[in-house]
Scaffold this motif. Structure first.
Motif, PDB file in Angstrom:
ATOM      1  N   VAL A 180       0.861  -1.185   0.000  1.00 29.55           N
ATOM      2  CA  VAL A 180       0.000   0.000   0.000  1.00 29.55           C
ATOM      3  C   VAL A 180       0.897   1.235   0.000  1.00 29.55           C
ATOM      4  CG1 VAL A 180      -1.649   1.370   1.341  1.00 29.55           C
ATOM      5  CG2 VAL A 180      -1.961  -1.096   1.125  1.00 29.55           C
ATOM      6  N   VAL A 181       0.684   2.091  -0.995  1.00 30.43           N
ATOM      7  CA  VAL A 181       1.402   3.361  -1.063  1.00 30.43           C
ATOM      8  C   VAL A 181       0.402   4.437  -0.647  1.00 30.43           C
ATOM      9  CG1 VAL A 181       2.623   4.978  -2.571  1.00 30.43           C
ATOM     10  CG2 VAL A 181       2.807   2.512  -2.983  1.00 30.43           C
ATOM     11  N   ILE A 182       0.723   5.182   0.411  1.00 23.87           N
ATOM     12  CA  ILE A 182      -0.187   6.260   0.826  1.00 23.87           C
ATOM     13  C   ILE A 182       0.370   7.555   0.244  1.00 23.87           C
ATOM     14  CG2 ILE A 182      -1.537   7.242   2.707  1.00 23.87           C
ATOM     15  CD1 ILE A 182      -0.452   5.053   4.547  1.00 23.87           C
ATOM     16  N   GLY A 183      -0.376   8.137  -0.682  1.00 20.98           N
ATOM     17  CA  GLY A 183       0.070   9.334  -1.406  1.00 20.98           C
ATOM     18  C   GLY A 183       0.154   9.027  -2.884  1.00 20.98           C
ATOM     19  N   ARG A 184      -0.302   9.973  -3.704  1.00 25.29           N
ATOM     20  CA  ARG A 184      -0.322   9.741  -5.163  1.00 25.29           C
ATOM     21  C   ARG A 184       0.342  10.894  -5.918  1.00 25.29           C
ATOM     22  NH1 ARG A 184      -6.737  10.821  -6.592  1.00 25.29           N
ATOM     23  NH2 ARG A 184      -7.059  12.421  -5.008  1.00 25.29           N
ATOM     24  N   SER A 185       1.388  11.464  -5.318  1.00 24.29           N
ATOM     25  CA  SER A 185       2.066  12.576  -6.010  1.00 24.29           C
ATOM     26  C   SER A 185       2.863  12.027  -7.200  1.00 24.29           C
ATOM     27  CB  SER A 185       3.022  13.305  -5.062  1.00 24.29           C
ATOM     28  OG  SER A 185       4.135  12.490  -4.771  1.00 24.29           O
ATOM     29  N   ASN A 186       3.172  12.946  -8.137  1.00 21.48           N
ATOM     30  CA  ASN A 186       3.948  12.544  -9.312  1.00 21.48           C
ATOM     31  C   ASN A 186       5.399  12.224  -8.960  1.00 21.48           C
ATOM     32  OD1 ASN A 186       1.753  12.858 -10.987  1.00 21.48           O
ATOM     33  ND2 ASN A 186       2.230  14.997 -11.467  1.00 21.48           N
ATOM     34  N   ILE A 187       5.887  12.806  -7.868  1.00 17.59           N
ATOM     35  CA  ILE A 187       7.315  12.599  -7.572  1.00 17.59           C
ATOM     36  C   ILE A 187       7.572  11.401  -6.653  1.00 17.59           C
ATOM     37  CG2 ILE A 187       7.952  15.001  -8.004  1.00 17.59           C
ATOM     38  CD1 ILE A 187       8.274  15.351  -4.995  1.00 17.59           C
ATOM     39  N   VAL A 188       6.581  11.022  -5.847  1.00 15.27           N
ATOM     40  CA  VAL A 188       6.799   9.873  -4.954  1.00 15.27           C
ATOM     41  C   VAL A 188       5.737   8.775  -5.152  1.00 15.27           C
ATOM     42  CG1 VAL A 188       7.296   9.084  -2.620  1.00 15.27           C
ATOM     43  CG2 VAL A 188       7.747  11.459  -3.191  1.00 15.27           C
ATOM     44  N   GLY A 189       4.490   9.075  -4.816  1.00 12.92           N
ATOM     45  CA  GLY A 189       3.462   8.030  -4.748  1.00 12.92           C
ATOM     46  C   GLY A 189       3.273   7.256  -6.042  1.00 12.92           C
ATOM     47  N   LYS A 190       3.038   7.967  -7.150  1.00 14.75           N
ATOM     48  CA  LYS A 190       2.754   7.258  -8.413  1.00 14.75           C
ATOM     49  C   LYS A 190       3.960   6.446  -8.906  1.00 14.75           C
ATOM     50  CE  LYS A 190      -0.792  10.397 -10.091  1.00 14.75           C
ATOM     51  NZ  LYS A 190      -0.865  11.624 -10.906  1.00 14.75           N
ATOM     52  N   PRO A 191       5.162   7.056  -8.995  1.00 11.12           N
ATOM     53  CA  PRO A 191       6.293   6.224  -9.449  1.00 11.12           C
ATOM     54  C   PRO A 191       6.593   5.068  -8.499  1.00 11.12           C
ATOM     55  CG  PRO A 191       7.042   8.454  -8.862  1.00 11.12           C
ATOM     56  CD  PRO A 191       5.557   8.475  -8.865  1.00 11.12           C
ATOM     57  N   MET A 192       6.368   5.281  -7.197  1.00  8.16           N
ATOM     58  CA  MET A 192       6.580   4.182  -6.232  1.00  8.16           C
ATOM     59  C   MET A 192       5.652   3.018  -6.562  1.00  8.16           C
ATOM     60  SD  MET A 192       8.381   3.619  -3.422  1.00  8.16           S
ATOM     61  CE  MET A 192       8.763   1.971  -3.947  1.00  8.16           C
ATOM     62  N   ALA A 193       4.397   3.348  -6.848  1.00  5.17           N
ATOM     63  CA  ALA A 193       3.418   2.307  -7.181  1.00  5.17           C
ATOM     64  C   ALA A 193       3.852   1.555  -8.446  1.00  5.17           C
ATOM     65  CB  ALA A 193       2.040   2.939  -7.368  1.00  5.17           C
ATOM     66  N   ALA A 214       3.840   8.383   2.033  1.00  6.00           N
ATOM     67  CA  ALA A 214       4.364   9.602   1.391  1.00  6.00           C
ATOM     68  C   ALA A 214       3.246  10.619   1.355  1.00  6.00           C
ATOM     69  CB  ALA A 214       4.870   9.285  -0.007  1.00  6.00           C
ATOM     70  N   VAL A 215       2.967  11.190   2.508  1.00  3.86           N
ATOM     71  CA  VAL A 215       1.778  12.013   2.695  1.00  3.86           C
ATOM     72  C   VAL A 215       2.122  13.478   3.020  1.00  3.86           C
ATOM     73  CG1 VAL A 215      -0.423  12.175   3.942  1.00  3.86           C
ATOM     74  CG2 VAL A 215       0.667   9.947   3.674  1.00  3.86           C
ATOM     75  N   GLY A 216       3.093  13.657   3.904  1.00  4.43           N
ATOM     76  CA  GLY A 216       3.406  15.011   4.359  1.00  4.43           C
ATOM     77  C   GLY A 216       2.565  15.419   5.556  1.00  4.43           C
ATOM     78  N   ARG A 217       2.126  14.417   6.347  1.00  5.36           N
ATOM     79  CA  ARG A 217       1.380  14.695   7.582  1.00  5.36           C
ATOM     80  C   ARG A 217       2.080  14.012   8.744  1.00  5.36           C
ATOM     81  NH1 ARG A 217      -4.317  16.181   7.323  1.00  5.36           N
ATOM     82  NH2 ARG A 217      -4.609  16.944   5.214  1.00  5.36           N
ATOM     83  N   PRO A 218       2.569  14.829   9.708  1.00  3.61           N
ATOM     84  CA  PRO A 218       3.388  14.266  10.775  1.00  3.61           C
ATOM     85  C   PRO A 218       2.706  13.111  11.521  1.00  3.61           C
ATOM     86  CG  PRO A 218       2.997  16.637  11.104  1.00  3.61           C
ATOM     87  CD  PRO A 218       2.400  16.270   9.804  1.00  3.61           C
ATOM     88  N   GLU A 219       3.365  11.979  11.549  1.00  6.49           N
ATOM     89  CA  GLU A 219       2.980  10.818  12.374  1.00  6.49           C
ATOM     90  C   GLU A 219       1.531  10.404  12.180  1.00  6.49           C
ATOM     91  OE1 GLU A 219       4.292  12.575  16.069  1.00  6.49           O
ATOM     92  OE2 GLU A 219       6.251  11.610  15.889  1.00  6.49           O
ATOM     93  N   MET A 220       1.062  10.497  10.939  1.00  5.37           N
ATOM     94  CA  MET A 220      -0.352  10.217  10.661  1.00  5.37           C
ATOM     95  C   MET A 220      -0.716   8.741  10.826  1.00  5.37           C
ATOM     96  SD  MET A 220      -2.429  10.784   7.125  1.00  5.37           S
ATOM     97  CE  MET A 220      -2.319   9.115   6.553  1.00  5.37           C
ATOM     98  N   VAL A 221       0.245   7.846  10.540  1.00  2.18           N
ATOM     99  CA  VAL A 221      -0.057   6.407  10.568  1.00  2.18           C
ATOM    100  C   VAL A 221       0.310   5.828  11.942  1.00  2.18           C
ATOM    101  CG1 VAL A 221       0.450   4.162   9.513  1.00  2.18           C
ATOM    102  CG2 VAL A 221       0.401   6.224   8.086  1.00  2.18           C
ATOM    103  N   PRO A 222      -0.694   5.411  12.723  1.00  6.73           N
ATOM    104  CA  PRO A 222      -0.389   4.828  14.034  1.00  6.73           C
ATOM    105  C   PRO A 222      -0.093   3.338  13.927  1.00  6.73           C
ATOM    106  CG  PRO A 222      -2.768   5.013  13.758  1.00  6.73           C
ATOM    107  CD  PRO A 222      -2.142   5.518  12.463  1.00  6.73           C
ATOM    108  N   GLY A 223       0.514   2.793  14.968  1.00  4.53           N
ATOM    109  CA  GLY A 223       0.912   1.384  14.959  1.00  4.53           C
ATOM    110  C   GLY A 223      -0.244   0.429  14.748  1.00  4.53           C
ATOM    111  N   ASP A 224      -1.450   0.769  15.223  1.00  4.88           N
ATOM    112  CA  ASP A 224      -2.531  -0.213  15.100  1.00  4.88           C
ATOM    113  C   ASP A 224      -3.106  -0.299  13.680  1.00  4.88           C
ATOM    114  OD1 ASP A 224      -4.102   2.012  15.024  1.00  4.88           O
ATOM    115  OD2 ASP A 224      -5.368   1.483  16.736  1.00  4.88           O
TER     116      ASP A 224
END
Ligand code: NDP
Length: 296
Positions: A163-176, A209-219
């Motif tokens: 799962v790639v979180i973020g769909r920017s042209n520079i990170v999310g899409k090429p990562m996918a 690859a979102v740009g939101r501090p600590e958005m993804v928690p462990g659970d």
């Protein structure tokens, strides 16, 4: 913490070492020194730091670093003329225009005026198309760095749920695209994704690859999953200015099998991959064998 730390700083050093070895062979055996031209328009402080760091590391691996610093008010035709000059300069194998550009400049037009063979950022529309169709491309540096670390840790990624979180042209899409190229089953999540926690919980590999501090928690993390944190966010904590990623490192490290830290994870890999792309571009331009393990 139970997860294994994926040390981007050490990995980036090993990439730079490989690049330096290849550069010295190119010099000795072919009389060629790879050259990277970086163009900076304006005085954005963060961009100045990046450009300085890129120049320093370029020289450290034995390549030529060419820097062009232009006024913030530089007219578009002047910037395009400089890029044309660099496109035609045989001593320049890679061209990078530092983004973001001042508002009066058309970013797409500028990036697409770089020769695709010298587009070491991999942002030119031709390289985007080549990557999307599984052909030999110049690959954007940050996702390339993530891919290298994932391959190093897992060996084959075939069949894994990513799962790639973020769909920017520079990170999310090429990562996918890269993960798809390595036969992962890829989900690209973004701000409109329904039930993001549930989507992330299914993943063997999570790239944030979102740009939101600590958005993804462990659970949100499946036990034993691999977490690659691309985020670079500056926040105030306990009266100090600190860098954090897009995942909550402490709680994610309790659940993950492996995790990249911030700082010291994906960040150092980006410039290392820029150097790798430059040596690859130089080999391709001269019809020489490409270095192993430095491309997608
Ligand atoms: P962008 O702002 O271009 O893209 C962010 C993406 O995150 C968008 O696709 C957006 O969705 C998505 N998003 C925003 N909020 C949410 C949410 N609540 N839930 C799910 N998805 C969300 O950022 P970049 O891709 O350029 O950069 C991402 C991060 O990576 C930043 O922290 C940046 O600093 C860092 N970075 C690090 C690099 C490195 O060298 N380590 C290099 C480049 C970036 P939507 O499209 O729907 O708006």
């Amino acid at each position: 913490m139970t997860a294994q730390l994926m040390d981007g700083k050490a990995f980036a050093a090993s990439v730079r070492e490989k690049v330096a070895g290849h550069v010295s062979r190119l010099k000795e055996e072919n009389g060629i020194t790879p050259g990277l031209a970086v163009v900076l328009v304006g005085e954005d402080p963060a961009s100045q730091v990046y450009v300085r760091s890129k120049g320093k590391q370029t020289v450290e691996v034995g390549m030529n670093s060419i820097e062009h610093r232009l006024d913030a008010e530089t007219p578009e035709d002047k910037l395009l003329a400089l890029i044309e000059e660099l496109n035609n300069d045989p001593a320049v194998h890679g061209i990078l225009v530092q983004l973001p550009l001042p508002k009066h400049l058309d970013e797409d037009l500028v990036i697409n005026s770089i020769s695709p063979q010298k587009d070491v950022d991999g942002f030119h529309i031709s390289n985007v198309g080549l990557l999307g169709t599984g052909q030999k491309a110049m690959v954007p540096c940050t996702p390339l760095g993530c891919l290298m670390m994932l391959r190093d840790y897992h060996g084959s990624l075939s069949g894994m749920d990513a799962v790639v979180i973020g769909r920017s042209n520079i990170v999310g899409k090429p990562m996918a695209m890269l993960l798809l190229g390595d036969s992962c089953t890829v989900t690209v999540a973004h701000s409109r994704t329904k039930d993001l926690p549930d989507v992330v919980r299914r993943a063997d590999i999570v790239v944030a690859a979102v740009g939101r501090p600590e958005m993804v928690p462990g659970d949100w993390i499946k036990d034993g999953a691999t977490v690659v944190d691309v985020g670079i966010n500056r926040i105030e904590r306990d009266g100090k200015n600190v860098l954090v990623g897009d995942v909550d490192f402490a709680s994610c490290a309790e659940r993950a099998g492996a995790i990249t830290p911030v700082p010291g994870g994906v960040g150092p890999m980006t410039i290392a991959c820029l150097l790798a792309n430059t040596v690859t571009a130089c080999c391709r331009a001269n019809g020489l064998a490409e270095p192993e393990g430095l491309t997608a």
